[in-house]
Design an enzyme around this catalytic site. Structure first.
Site, PDB file in Angstrom:
ATOM      1  N   GLU A  26       0.875  -1.166   0.000  1.00  0.00           N
ATOM      2  CA  GLU A  26       0.000   0.000   0.000  1.00  0.00           C
ATOM      3  C   GLU A  26       0.916   1.220   0.000  1.00  0.00           C
ATOM      4  OE1 GLU A  26      -2.758   0.338   3.273  1.00  0.00           O
ATOM      5  OE2 GLU A  26      -3.563   2.215   2.461  1.00  0.00           O
TER       6      GLU A  26
ATOM      7  N   ARG B 242       5.744 -13.037   9.144  1.00  0.00           N
ATOM      8  CA  ARG B 242       6.331 -11.696   9.056  1.00  0.00           C
ATOM      9  C   ARG B 242       7.763 -11.754   9.570  1.00  0.00           C
ATOM     10  NH1 ARG B 242       2.551  -7.440   8.776  1.00  0.00           N
ATOM     11  NH2 ARG B 242       4.034  -5.887   9.464  1.00  0.00           N
TER      12      ARG B 242
ATOM     13  N   LYS C 150       4.490   0.764   9.808  1.00  0.00           N
ATOM     14  CA  LYS C 150       4.617   2.069   9.159  1.00  0.00           C
ATOM     15  C   LYS C 150       4.054   3.186  10.043  1.00  0.00           C
ATOM     16  CE  LYS C 150       3.303   0.140   5.073  1.00  0.00           C
ATOM     17  NZ  LYS C 150       2.554   0.112   3.823  1.00  0.00           N
TER      18      LYS C 150
END
Ligand code: ATP
Ligand code: MG
Length: 576
Positions: free
Chosen positions: A36, A262, A272
Site C-alpha cells: 500500500e 512476518r 509504518k
C-alpha cells in the site's frame, strides 16, 4: 551487482512445484508484491519482496509490482516513487507495475454481479453498529435489518452510492455470506464504503472505494496471479479470498493465497504507523534517517542490498512468526562489507602526537625547531598502504606521514590500566604501515587534560617493523595533522533499547534509546575526501580498527557508522 538470491526448499516452493506437477495453472507461475503506498518500505517488506520475486525467479515465472491503492486518505505519489526505487535498489525488477486503482471499474462491475446473484447488499447502518452486530468468538452475529433487500433495490442504491447521492459513511455495500460463521471475516464483510477524498491516481472520479479484501483477490485474478503470498495475519481472510473468487467468472485460473511469517527484528519496529510517529515526534530526521529500519534508512546507513538479500534468503520463508536478532542481520552486512569495502584511516577523537626527532625541511628535528621558538610539522613522507587486504585488485593508495599526527585519544593512557597495550609514556607502538614510535612525555592544559603527546620514532622501522624484530604489542591508526581533513562522523545506537520494543508498556516509543546518535568531529586521511579522488556519495569504507562507515549520499564529508567491526552475532551465539 550480485544476482538476487532465492531460498529454495521452503513450503511455498513445495506448493508451486506440486502445482506445476499437477498441471494447475498449466505450469505458469505469477506472483506479485502488493504494497500500500502509504509509507516507505522497511526491512520486513524486504522479506516479502525476496519471497515474491524469489519464487517467480526460481520457477521461471514473473512477479509484478502492484500498488494496493484503495484508500485515498493515506496514499501518495511520493510513496509510490520511493517504493519503485527501493525495489530496484534491492536488485529486483518487476515485470510490470500495476495499481489496484486501475481495476476500480472492473471491481465495480463484479460488485454488481454479486448484487445480481443476491450475494451483496447495501446496508444503511453506520460502521459502529455493523461492528457491534458482527459479534465475536462464541458470540452470535446479528443480521442487519437491510440484509433482505431485493437485488433490484440493492442495485439502485449501489448505483446511487457511486453517483455520489449519499454522504460519506451513510451506506456500505456488504457481501451476504453468513452472520453465524465461526470465521469473523465471513460475517457479511464490507466491500465498499463512501469516502470523498482525493485519490493519488483517480482524483475525484470515485466517491466509493473498495476494501482491502474486496480489491485484493479480484486484482490478483484480473492480473492472472497464480500464487498470492501474504503474511500470516491474513490466514483468516483466505476463506473470504476464496469465497469472492468462487462466485465470479475469472479470466484466468483461480489464484491461491499462501501465507508466511512476518519478519520481526529485535530492537526494531516495522509498523509504518509507528515509523511515521518517530518522524512526527522528531525522534528521527525522516524516512531515510540512518537509524530507521526503512530500506531508505538502511541504504543511507550503508547496508549493501546484497547483504539484505542474503539475510532474507538465509532466514527463508517460514510459517511461524519469530523475531530475528538485529545482530544477525548486521553480521550479513559485515561479511559483505569486509569483502567489498576499502580500508581508510580516520581518527574519531583526535589527540595530537608530535614526533620530536622527525626531520624538518632544513635538516633540524622538530624538537630543535620548537626549542628555537618555531613551529614545523616536519617533512612529508608517503606510505603505500593496501586498500583492501581481502582483495588485492583494490590496489594501494598513498598516505602522507609527517611529524605531527592525529591519533585516537582512546589509544593513549596517561596511567595505563591493566591489559592496556596501546600508547603510554615509555611504551612503543606501531603506527600502521609507517614507523614504530615511543611516547616520551605529555603536554597538559590548565585542567590537566592531555592535549599533546610527545614521542620519538625509530628511523630503522620504516613500514612498521624494526630490523631487530623486537615485538610491539599494538598497531594504531593515524592521520597526518598537516594533511588530515575535517569530517563529521555519526555513531548510531539502536533506536530502541528493548529487545522487543513496547513489550512492557504496549507502546514501542516508551523504549526509545535516549541518545541514539553521537556526532564527532573527526580527522580523516586525504583519500577520504569527497569526490573523484576520494569516496563517492554513498560509498562504504572501513575505518581501520573502528568499523564500516558510509559516505552520506548528499552531504560531503559526512560519514554514518554502518556497523562496528566486532561480530556481535557470533558472540551472542557462543553465549547461548
Ligand atoms: P504496515 O503494517 O507496516 O503498514 P503492511 O503489511 O500494511 O505493513 P503493505 O504495504 O500492505 O504493508 O505490505 C506489502 C506486503 O509486504 C504485504 O504482502 C505484507 O504482508 C508484506 N509485509 C509487510 N510487513 C512485513 C513484514 N514485517 N515481514 C514480511 N512481510 C511483510
Ligand atoms: Mg497494509
Amino acid at each position: 551487482m550480485n544476482e538476487p538470491t532465492t531460498s529454495a526448499g521452503d513450503f511455498i516452493a513445495d506448493t508451486v512445484r506440486a502445482d506445476n506437477e499437477n498441471g494447475t495453472y498449466s505450469g505458469r507461475v505469477q506472483t506479485r508484491f502488493p504494497p500500500e503506498p502509504n509509507g516507505y518500505l522497511h526491512i520486513g517488506h524486504a522479506k516479502a519482496i525476496t519471497a515474491d520475486f524469489g519464487i517467480a525467479e526460481q520457477f521461471s515465472g514473473t512477479c509484478n509490482l502492484r500498488f494496493d491503492d484503495t484508500n485515498p486518505d493515506t496514499e501518495e505519489t511520493e510513496y509510490v516513487e520511493s517504493i519503485i526505487d527501493d525495489i530496484e535498489w534491492l536488485g529486483f525488477h518487476p515485470n510490470q507495475v500495476f495499481y489496484a486503482s486501475d481495476y476500480f471499474e472492473s471491481l465495480y462491475d463484479w460488485a454488481e454481479v454479486l448484487i445480481t446473484k443476491g450475494l451483496a447488499y447495501v446496508d444503511d447502518q453506520d460502521q459502529e453498529t455493523i461492528q457491534l452486530q458482527r459479534g465475536g468468538f462464541g458470540k452470535p452475529g446479528v443480521e442487519s435489518p437491510y440484509r433482505d433487500r431485493t437485488a433490484e433495490e440493492n442495485m439502485e442504491l449501489f448505483r446511487a452510492m457511486r453517483a455520489g447521492e449519499f454522504a460519506d459513511g451513510a451506506k456500505v455495500l456488504r457481501a451476504k455470506i453468513d452472520m453465524q460463521s465461526e470465521n469473523m471475516q465471513l460475517r457479511d464483510p464490507v466491500m465498499y464504503r463512501i469516502r470523498r477524498g482525493f485519490h493519488h491516481r483517480t482524483g475525484d472520479t470515485w466517491v466509493i472505494y473498495p476494501t482491502y479484501d474486496w480489491a485484493h483477490g479480484q486484482s490478483d485474478a484480473l492480473e492472472g496471479v497464480t500464487h498470492s503470498m501474504c503474511t500470516l495475519e491474513f490466514v483468516t481472510n483466505r476463506p473470504l479470498y476464496d469465497w469472492y473468487l468462487n462466485h465470479l467468472d475469472l479470466p484466468y485460473e483461480k489464484p491461491q493465497q499462501l501465507e508466511f511469517a512476518r519478519l520481526e527484528l529485535t530492537h526494531t519496529v516495522t509498523s509504518k504507523r509507528k515509523l511515521r510517529q518517530l518522524i512526527d515526534d522528531g525522534v528521527v530526521d525522516g524516512w531515510d534517517d540512518p537509524r530507521m529500519p526503512t530500506l531508505q534508512g538502511l541504504r543511507r546507513r550503508g547496508y549493501p542490498a546484497s547483504a539484505i538479500r542474503n539475510f532474507c534468503a538465509h532466514i527463508g520463508i517460514n510459517k511461524t512468526n519469530s523475531r530475528h536478532s538485529l545482530e544477525e542481520l548486521e553480521s550479513f552486512v559485515r561479511t559483505e562489507l569486509n569483502r567489498s569495502s576499502q580500508r581508510r584511516m580516520a581518527v574519531l577523537r583526535p589527540l595530537k602526537l608530535v614526533i620530536d626527532n622527525w626531520p624538518t625541511e632544513d635538516g633540524r628535528t622538530i624538537e630543535e625547531v620548537r626549542d628555537a621558538g618555531d613551529q614545523s610539522p616536519g617533512i612529508t613522507t608517503w606510505f603505500e598502504i593496501a586498500n583492501n587486504p581481502e582483495n588485492a585488485d583494490d590496489g594501494m593508495r598513498r598516505v602522507p606521514f609527517t611529524g605531527e599526527l592525529w591519533i585516537e585519544s582512546d589509544d593513549f593512557a596517561e596511567v595505563p590500566p591493566p591489559k592496556f597495550f596501546r600508547l603510554s609514556v615509555g611504551r612503543e607502538v606501531r603506527l600502521r604501515g609507517a614507523f614504530l614510535v615511543t611516547a616520551t612525555e605529555v603536554v597538559t592544559d590548565d585542567q590537566g587534560e592531555v592535549v599533546e603527546v610527545r614521542a620519538t620514532y625509530d628511523p630503522a622501522s620504516e613500514g612498521g617493523n624494526a630490523p631487530d624484530g623486537r615485538k610491539v604489542k599494538s598497531t594504531m591508526h593515524w592521520v597526518s595533522a598537516t594533511h588530515g581533513l575535517d569530517a563529521e562522523v555519526r555513531l548510531y545506537e539502536r533506536l530502541f533499547s528493548a529487545l522487543v520494543p513496547g513489550e512492557t508498556t504496549g507502546d514501542p516509543l516508551d523504549d526509545l534509546t535516549k541518545n541514539s546518535v553521537e556526532v564527532l568531529a573527526a580527522k580523516v586521511e586525504p583519500a577520504l575526501a569527497s569526490g573523484d579522488d576520494g569516496v563517492d556519495p554513498g560509498q562504504v569504507v572501513q575505518f581501520e580498527r573502528i568499523g564500516y562507515f558510509a559516505a552520506d549520499p548528499s552531504h560531503p564529508m559526512l560519514f554514518h557508522r554502518t556497523v562496528g567491526l566486532r561480530d556481535e552475532w557470533a558472540s551472542l551465539q557462543k553465549r547461548s
